[in-house]
Design a protein around this motif. Structure first.
Motif, short mmCIF file in Angstrom:
data_model
loop_
_atom_site.label_atom_id
_atom_site.label_comp_id
_atom_site.label_asym_id
_atom_site.label_seq_id
_atom_site.Cartn_x
_atom_site.Cartn_y
_atom_site.Cartn_z
N UNK A 252 -46.08 -14.13 -38.76
CA UNK A 252 -47.00 -14.65 -37.74
C UNK A 252 -46.37 -14.53 -36.35
N UNK A 253 -45.07 -14.81 -36.25
CA UNK A 253 -44.39 -14.69 -34.95
C UNK A 253 -44.48 -13.25 -34.46
N UNK A 254 -44.21 -12.32 -35.36
CA UNK A 254 -44.28 -10.91 -34.95
C UNK A 254 -45.71 -10.55 -34.50
N UNK A 255 -46.70 -11.01 -35.25
CA UNK A 255 -48.08 -10.68 -34.90
C UNK A 255 -48.45 -11.25 -33.54
N UNK A 256 -48.05 -12.49 -33.29
CA UNK A 256 -48.39 -13.11 -32.00
C UNK A 256 -47.69 -12.40 -30.84
N UNK A 257 -46.45 -11.99 -31.06
CA UNK A 257 -45.71 -11.24 -30.04
C UNK A 257 -46.43 -9.91 -29.78
N UNK A 258 -46.84 -9.25 -30.87
CA UNK A 258 -47.58 -7.99 -30.73
C UNK A 258 -48.89 -8.20 -29.97
N UNK A 259 -49.60 -9.28 -30.30
CA UNK A 259 -50.88 -9.56 -29.63
C UNK A 259 -50.66 -9.79 -28.13
N UNK A 260 -49.63 -10.57 -27.81
CA UNK A 260 -49.40 -10.93 -26.40
C UNK A 260 -49.17 -9.69 -25.54
#
Ligand SMILES: *Cc1c(COP(=O)(O)O)cnc(C)c1O
Length: 359
Positions: A52-60
């Protein structure tokens, strides 16, 4: 005791909302009856946090699938070795832009693993400006060109970058997530977490996948991007707690509206501080106006004998860690994402009162 405003350069101030959440969950994460720092990095629970952390970083940052996102040990400094070990060869060469303290640290370490060409430098002008990209003299067959978009100590930055034939590598430790960034222009972006992302020790790497697979033979396995990517950043036990906190910071930033929204606040904060400094005879900042950092604002008092008094009284006023780096002297206000705008207002108010009382 109420929280104070922390202008430290790093480990830096954290969003209070994130600290509160961490506090709430510290003894019992998600009904598990354990702290998140006590669970296996291989457990489904932690793997979910990590993903989830990776996905949120990617989204940002709108990071495409052309890039791998890695979470690493050793902060930013470890990357000074990892970049040449993974991207360059012992007898090949790489270009570096010398813009200040952190660029010099990167250059010095890279010289151990490849031949370094200094593509541009503003050292003779005491790093008062950032060498323009048009002036960079790239060498033939260069493995990459490395620069430091935000020099945390000098307080200068390069706000935008154009595509280059030579892969661009950036130490984004103190600028990441402060304003929108077109990741596709880069081949590799790295940094330490402790400025805009989370606890120290954790590092992040955004690397174009086509650069994976060519490490130097001497590269330790733990520093090998290809193996880290294959092992999903869990070659060994990762800094799980820092990773978890970083995930919360990403969520917090998303809830504020993401990088576009925080950039508006950051630019407003920086403008307030610089325009106050520029309008005063008591304080000054020597950096070329267009190269000024919006994250780290160094300033000098006209009368340096007042430095200790300034630091003492600002501390009493709840404004902490304003001392400049020893190599530059004077003061430095780091105004990262986690530092609320009210903190800058309080600093400007304090500076005005201090200047009146001491002129
Ligand atoms: C803070 C910083 C570093 C050093 O980070 P560590 O995590 O201590 O290795 C390197 N480069 C820049 C630009 C920084 O701001």
């Amino acid at each position: 005791m109420p929280r104070k405003y922390n202008f430290g350069a790093g480990p830096a101030t954290m969003p209070e909302a994130v600290l509160k959440e961490v506090q709430d969950e510290l003894l019992d994460w998600n009904g598990l009856g354990l702290s998140v720092m006590e669970i296996s990095h291989r457990s489904p629970e932690f793997i979910e946090i990590a993903k989830q952390a990776e996905q949120d970083f990617r989204d940002l940052l709108s990071i495409s699938e052309d890039f791998a996102v890695l979470f690493t040990h050793g902060g930013a400094t470890m990357q000074n070795a990892m970049v040449p070990l993974n991207l360059a060869t012992q007898d090949g060469n790489a270009d570096y832009v010398n813009s200040g303290h952190w660029a010099k640290r990167s250059i010095k370490e890279a010289q151990r693993y490849t031949n370094v060409n200094i593509a541009a430098s503003s050292e003779e002008e005491e790093f008062r400006f950032f060498p323009k990209q048009e002036s960079w003299k790239l060498s033939e067959n260069s493995s990459y060109v490395h620069y430091t978009p935000n020099e945390t100590i000098g307080g200068l930055c390069l706000r935008s970058i154009e595509h280059s034939e030579v892969p661009i590598v950036a130490d984004y430790s103190s600028g990441i997530l402060s304003e929108p960034l077109d990741v596709s222009k880069f081949s590799l972006i790295y940094g330490g977490a402790q400025k805009n992302i989370g606890p120290s020790g954790l590092g992040f790497v955004i690397i174009k996948k086509d650069l994976l697979g060519n490490p130097q033979p001497i590269t330790p396995n733990l520093l090998n991007y290809t193996l880290i990517d294959e092992g999903e950043s869990m070659s060994n036990t990762p800094p799980t707690f820092a990773w978890y906190v970083a995930g919360k910071v990403f969520k917090w930033l998303k809830s504020l509206g993401g990088v576009e929204e925080i950039a508006k606040i950051n630019i407003r904060k920086a403008d307030k501080l610089y325009s106050y400094i520029d309008g005063s005879n008591f304080y000054r900042n020597n950096i070329n106006t267009e190269d000024r950092s919006i994250m780290n604002v160094p300033f000098l008092l006209a009368n340096e004998d007042l430095n200790d008094k300034f630091l003492e009284q600002s501390k009493e006023a709840g404004l902490l860690a304003l001392k400049g780096h020893r190599s530059v002297g004077g003061m430095r206000a780091s105004i990262y994402n986690g530092l609320p705008e009210e903190g800058v207002d309080a600093l400007v108010d304090f500076m005005e009162v201090f200047s009146k009382e001491n002129s």
